[in-house]
Design an enzyme around this catalytic site. Sequence first.
Site, PDB file in Angstrom:
ATOM      1  N   HIS A  62       0.817  -1.214   0.000  1.00  9.11           N
ATOM      2  CA  HIS A  62       0.000   0.000   0.000  1.00  9.11           C
ATOM      3  C   HIS A  62       0.848   1.260   0.000  1.00  9.11           C
ATOM      4  CE1 HIS A  62      -3.437  -2.562   0.732  1.00  9.11           C
ATOM      5  NE2 HIS A  62      -2.876  -3.040   1.834  1.00  9.11           N
ATOM      6  N   HIS A  87       5.982   7.248   5.834  1.00  3.27           N
ATOM      7  CA  HIS A  87       5.614   6.600   4.576  1.00  3.27           C
ATOM      8  C   HIS A  87       5.082   7.635   3.597  1.00  3.27           C
ATOM      9  CE1 HIS A  87       1.830   6.348   7.011  1.00  3.27           C
ATOM     10  NE2 HIS A  87       1.321   6.794   5.874  1.00  3.27           N
ATOM     11  N   THR A 173      -5.689   7.384   7.571  1.00  7.43           N
ATOM     12  CA  THR A 173      -6.258   7.462   6.222  1.00  7.43           C
ATOM     13  C   THR A 173      -6.352   6.088   5.572  1.00  7.43           C
ATOM     14  OG1 THR A 173      -4.106   7.881   5.199  1.00  7.43           O
ATOM     15  CG2 THR A 173      -5.390   9.806   5.905  1.00  7.43           C
ATOM     16  N   THR A 174      -6.131   5.047   6.377  1.00  9.42           N
ATOM     17  CA  THR A 174      -6.301   3.663   5.932  1.00  9.42           C
ATOM     18  C   THR A 174      -7.098   2.918   7.000  1.00  9.42           C
ATOM     19  OG1 THR A 174      -4.189   3.045   6.950  1.00  9.42           O
ATOM     20  CG2 THR A 174      -4.144   3.621   4.605  1.00  9.42           C
TER      21      THR A 174
END
Length: 222
Positions: A62, A87, A173-174
């Site tokens: 991801h 990330h 946000t995931t």
Amino acid sequence: MTRSYEGKGSPEHWGELSEQWQTCKEGMYQSPINISHPVSANLPPLDFNFHTNVKSIVNNGHTIQITVHDEDDFLLDGQIWNLKQFHFHSPSENHINGQRFPLELHFFHANSQGELAVLAVMLTPGKTNPALDILLDVLPTTVHQEQALQQDMMLEKRFPQDKHYYRFSGSLTTPPCTEGFICLVMKRPVEASHAQLARFARALRNANNRPLQPLHGRQITE
């Protein structure tokens, strides 16, 4: 069904894929957002204590994620927040005054109580950024294969000189889209060359940005 950024597992369906992910659909403080009309709160610039000691890098399917030792930190709300990992999202997830950026870095910090603060830095086309070249040289070619890092990461070069920021209450946000996060977005972007930005986009293979979420009356301060 596994989550993704397109098709039946795309962000608009995350809340339907698992009972543990209901917040993705029902939450009222979700990230990312479009940052506009901030309220002046005279927030002081962040004072960072930078180190360069990173542990490992992995393409988890991801994003590209770099794990660090608990050394880099800053002071906020009278507490010390230690960097855990950072990330990438391409294109950016948050927008600033309606502007989307080609790349956004998320730096995840935690305090002694385990509470989390996410610090975002936007990257914009411009001059070559030597600090990013170091990272581009070690980008994983295989998914889910974590590799140790020995290189110094020059983390301070990944932040703008102006340390002022926007602040709001947000979420992961995931999935599971957990809320209650302190979200900080640096006001000024950092430059990277078109070639560098393109290499990150290729390494990520597909766009990995969650669409903008409603504010639901949240206040953005600066």
